[in-house]
Design a protein around this motif. Structure first.
Motif, mmCIF file in Angstrom:
data_model
loop_
_atom_site.group_PDB
_atom_site.id
_atom_site.type_symbol
_atom_site.label_atom_id
_atom_site.label_comp_id
_atom_site.label_asym_id
_atom_site.label_seq_id
_atom_site.Cartn_x
_atom_site.Cartn_y
_atom_site.Cartn_z
ATOM 1 N N VAL A 1 5.864 28.427 15.886
ATOM 2 C CA VAL A 1 6.806 27.858 14.923
ATOM 3 C C VAL A 1 6.752 28.692 13.637
ATOM 4 N N PRO A 2 7.867 29.285 13.219
ATOM 5 C CA PRO A 2 7.860 30.120 12.008
ATOM 6 C C PRO A 2 7.529 29.316 10.757
ATOM 7 N N ASN A 3 6.895 29.998 9.796
ATOM 8 C CA ASN A 3 6.649 29.441 8.453
ATOM 9 C C ASN A 3 5.841 28.146 8.480
ATOM 10 N N LEU A 4 4.801 28.115 9.303
ATOM 11 C CA LEU A 4 3.947 26.936 9.397
ATOM 12 C C LEU A 4 2.498 27.378 9.200
ATOM 13 N N LYS A 5 1.823 26.770 8.213
ATOM 14 C CA LYS A 5 0.453 27.182 7.900
ATOM 15 C C LYS A 5 -0.605 26.229 8.462
ATOM 16 N N ARG A 6 -0.270 24.961 8.589
ATOM 17 C CA ARG A 6 -1.239 24.003 9.151
ATOM 18 C C ARG A 6 -0.966 23.899 10.649
ATOM 19 N N VAL A 7 -1.746 24.609 11.441
ATOM 20 C CA VAL A 7 -1.422 24.754 12.865
ATOM 21 C C VAL A 7 -2.498 24.211 13.802
ATOM 22 N N ASP A 8 -3.665 23.873 13.285
ATOM 23 C CA ASP A 8 -4.742 23.405 14.152
ATOM 24 C C ASP A 8 -4.397 22.025 14.739
ATOM 25 N N PRO A 9 -4.336 21.896 16.075
ATOM 26 C CA PRO A 9 -3.918 20.629 16.696
ATOM 27 C C PRO A 9 -4.818 19.445 16.334
ATOM 28 N N LEU A 10 -6.115 19.675 16.233
ATOM 29 C CA LEU A 10 -7.019 18.567 15.916
ATOM 30 C C LEU A 10 -6.812 18.075 14.484
ATOM 31 N N GLU A 11 -6.579 19.010 13.568
ATOM 32 C CA GLU A 11 -6.274 18.609 12.191
ATOM 33 C C GLU A 11 -4.970 17.844 12.130
ATOM 34 N N ARG A 12 -3.971 18.350 12.823
ATOM 35 C CA ARG A 12 -2.658 17.704 12.792
ATOM 36 C C ARG A 12 -2.707 16.334 13.470
ATOM 37 N N GLU A 13 -3.429 16.229 14.571
ATOM 38 C CA GLU A 13 -3.565 14.940 15.242
ATOM 39 C C GLU A 13 -4.180 13.907 14.302
ATOM 40 N N GLN A 14 -5.213 14.307 13.560
ATOM 41 C CA GLN A 14 -5.847 13.395 12.615
ATOM 42 C C GLN A 14 -4.892 13.025 11.481
ATOM 43 N N ASP A 15 -4.088 14.002 11.046
ATOM 44 C CA ASP A 15 -3.077 13.718 10.017
ATOM 45 C C ASP A 15 -2.131 12.618 10.474
ATOM 46 N N TYR A 16 -1.611 12.755 11.695
ATOM 47 C CA TYR A 16 -0.679 11.764 12.231
ATOM 48 C C TYR A 16 -1.361 10.403 12.376
ATOM 49 N N TYR A 17 -2.577 10.411 12.870
ATOM 50 C CA TYR A 17 -3.320 9.165 13.047
ATOM 51 C C TYR A 17 -3.487 8.434 11.714
ATOM 52 N N ASN A 18 -3.909 9.175 10.693
ATOM 53 C CA ASN A 18 -4.111 8.570 9.376
ATOM 54 C C ASN A 18 -2.817 7.981 8.812
ATOM 55 N N SER A 19 -1.717 8.726 8.993
ATOM 56 C CA SER A 19 -0.423 8.268 8.487
ATOM 57 C C SER A 19 0.064 7.028 9.238
ATOM 58 N N ILE A 20 -0.008 7.068 10.566
ATOM 59 C CA ILE A 20 0.480 5.949 11.378
ATOM 60 C C ILE A 20 -0.295 4.670 11.063
ATOM 61 N N LYS A 21 -1.598 4.788 10.851
ATOM 62 C CA LYS A 21 -2.407 3.615 10.496
ATOM 63 C C LYS A 21 -1.862 2.932 9.241
ATOM 64 N N LYS A 22 -1.459 3.733 8.264
ATOM 65 C CA LYS A 22 -0.918 3.171 7.025
ATOM 66 C C LYS A 22 0.457 2.549 7.253
ATOM 67 N N TRP A 23 1.317 3.229 8.025
ATOM 68 C CA TRP A 23 2.644 2.682 8.301
ATOM 69 C C TRP A 23 2.549 1.339 9.042
ATOM 70 N N LEU A 24 1.569 1.223 9.930
ATOM 71 C CA LEU A 24 1.417 -0.016 10.697
ATOM 72 C C LEU A 24 1.134 -1.215 9.796
ATOM 73 N N LEU A 25 0.496 -0.973 8.664
ATOM 74 C CA LEU A 25 0.158 -2.062 7.755
ATOM 75 C C LEU A 25 1.388 -2.717 7.138
ATOM 76 N N LEU A 26 2.540 -2.035 7.204
ATOM 77 C CA LEU A 26 3.763 -2.610 6.643
ATOM 78 C C LEU A 26 4.355 -3.697 7.546
ATOM 79 N N GLY A 27 3.931 -3.721 8.800
ATOM 80 C CA GLY A 27 4.370 -4.784 9.695
ATOM 81 C C GLY A 27 5.657 -4.521 10.454
ATOM 82 N N PHE A 28 6.206 -3.306 10.331
ATOM 83 C CA PHE A 28 7.422 -2.955 11.061
ATOM 84 C C PHE A 28 7.067 -2.218 12.355
ATOM 85 N N PRO A 29 7.873 -2.366 13.400
ATOM 86 C CA PRO A 29 7.631 -1.584 14.617
ATOM 87 C C PRO A 29 7.831 -0.094 14.358
#
Length: 238
Positions: free
Chosen positions: A16-44
């Protein structure tokens, strides 16, 4: 008003051009952390990922909420740029997500970020009056696509068509497609609005690999810009 949070993601980016954060494990943790917060809002939540990455971490998180979806597929166009990959995710979601088909209002966000004041911004969204809330910039030709709120019909009637014109080789990006879709909807009598508050973003930029600014100075500056712009847009001068 049925509301769904639509999060896009690429856990294991490839070429993917112009992408600096490429490590899958780092990105997976990023998504996990974000989704956990979104879930607290109570929306699907529907999380759509385009590297076909089988994340047990995210699967276990979302499977605990039966109203949520975790969809993954192998993208074909990410090598053309992030905008092409994002557009492919949106198109896939509207074809395959049961949740999106059932809801009326979609909160769209990049999956690796969380908007701290999303609920406050959502309070200003009245589906009978507003069609889309998004921050238009750069002479109104560019929309901040990291976070916006829209009626599902906005996607079906305007946005999905505009996505087909994305061409990063000609500097036509996902953000331009969103802005053009907003303009077309307004030309047909639909109402767009800026958010009334500066979206406070928590997360790390994949493009630049740094944490989004959310200190008090950047928030005050963002809110000042938002308030002044809203005031200018609603005033009559003649």
């Amino acid at each position: 008003m049925d509301i769904a949070i639509f999060l896009t993601g690429t856990i294991k980016p490839y070429n993917v051009p112009n992408l600096k954060r490429v490590d899958p494990l780092e990105r997976e943790q990023d998504y996990y952390n974000s989704i956990k917060k979104w879930l607290l809002l109570g929306f699907p939540i529907v999380f759509v990922e385009n590297s076909n990455y089988d994340s047990a971490l995210i699967e276990s998180l979302l499977s605990a909420h039966k109203e949520c979806e975790y969809l993954k597929f192998e993208g074909k166009v990410s090598h053309l740029g992030k905008s092409h990959g994002e557009a492919e995710i949106v198109s896939f979601a509207f074809k395959n997500s049961k949740l999106i088909k059932e809801c009326n209002t979609i909160i769209k966000s990049s999956g690796r970020q969380y908007i701290k004041n999303a609920v406050k911004i959502l309070e200003d969204y009245q589906p009978r009056e507003l069609y889309v809330i998004s921050w238009l910039k750069r002479y109104l030709q560019y929309a901040d696509s990291r976070f916006f709120i829209a009626n599902k019909e906005f996607y079906l009637n305007y946005f999905l068509d505009e996505l087909t014109f994305i061409d990063e080789s000609k500097s036509i990006y996902f953000e331009h497609a969103l802005a053009r879709a907003i303009h077309k909807s307004m030309a047909e009598g639909k109402r767009w609005a800026l958010p009334k508050e500066y979206p406070i973003c928590e997360g790390i930029s994949g493009t630049e690999n740094f944490e989004y600014k959310r200190n008090i100075f950047s928030v005050i500056k963002g809110n000042l810009i938002i308030k002044l712009t809203n005031r200018l847009l609603k005033n009559d001068y003649l």
